[in-house]
Design a protein around this motif. Structure first.
Motif, PDB file in Angstrom:
ATOM      1  N   ALA A  48      -0.912  -6.750  -0.962  1.00  0.00           N
ATOM      2  CA  ALA A  48       0.309  -6.857  -1.767  1.00  0.00           C
ATOM      3  C   ALA A  48       0.257  -8.036  -2.739  1.00  0.00           C
ATOM      4  O   ALA A  48       1.249  -8.342  -3.386  1.00  0.00           O
ATOM      5  N   SER A  97       0.222  -4.500   5.767  1.00  0.00           N
ATOM      6  CA  SER A  97       0.642  -3.119   5.988  1.00  0.00           C
ATOM      7  C   SER A  97       0.837  -2.310   4.719  1.00  0.00           C
ATOM      8  O   SER A  97       1.035  -1.094   4.799  1.00  0.00           O
ATOM      9  N   SER A  98       0.735  -2.928   3.554  1.00  0.00           N
ATOM     10  CA  SER A  98       0.796  -2.128   2.321  1.00  0.00           C
ATOM     11  C   SER A  98      -0.528  -1.406   2.059  1.00  0.00           C
ATOM     12  O   SER A  98      -0.590  -0.518   1.218  1.00  0.00           O
TER      13      SER A  98
END
Length: 115
Positions: A48, A97-98
């Motif tokens: 991210a 988690s992106s």
């Protein structure tokens, strides 16, 4: 230091970076005066583009990095050492988690480029 240098990254098929080690002045805003203040810092960013770790990059120092990628839990852990010091963790487990899950988030490990 007026250019952005991508030192190491993992590039999935979507062209993003699972993580990157970067040096220099990013070209996010071409109106900034160059080089930017943090140009002489090695920076580790997650998928991210969040800054996970940075350290000064003076001439004559040697830096070693290890990036632990947990593909199941989508986390990163950054390790660093300077010159002859032992490699040690410089972050805890960091969210990544992106990153696309499974094989879609995995890709080629690439070294060196400028933008």
């Amino acid at each position: 230091m007026s250019h952005e240098y991508q030192i190491v990254w993992i590039k999935p098929n979507d062209g993003s970076h699972v993580f990157e080690i970067q040096l220099g002045s990013p070209f996010k805003d071409p109106t900034w005066p160059l080089p930017v203040l943090a140009a002489h810092y090695l920076k580790v960013k997650n998928h991210a583009h969040d800054l996970l770790f940075e350290t000064p990059f003076p001439s004559g120092d040697w830096h070693s990095f290890a990036i632990q990628v947990d593909w199941t839990h989508l986390t990163l852990d950054v390790f660093n050492s300077t010159n002859a010091t032992p490699l040690e963790a410089v972050t805890g487990l960091e969210d990544n988690s992106s990153t696309p899950a499974g094989t879609a988030g995995q890709g080629d490990c690439q070294f060196g480029s400028s933008r």
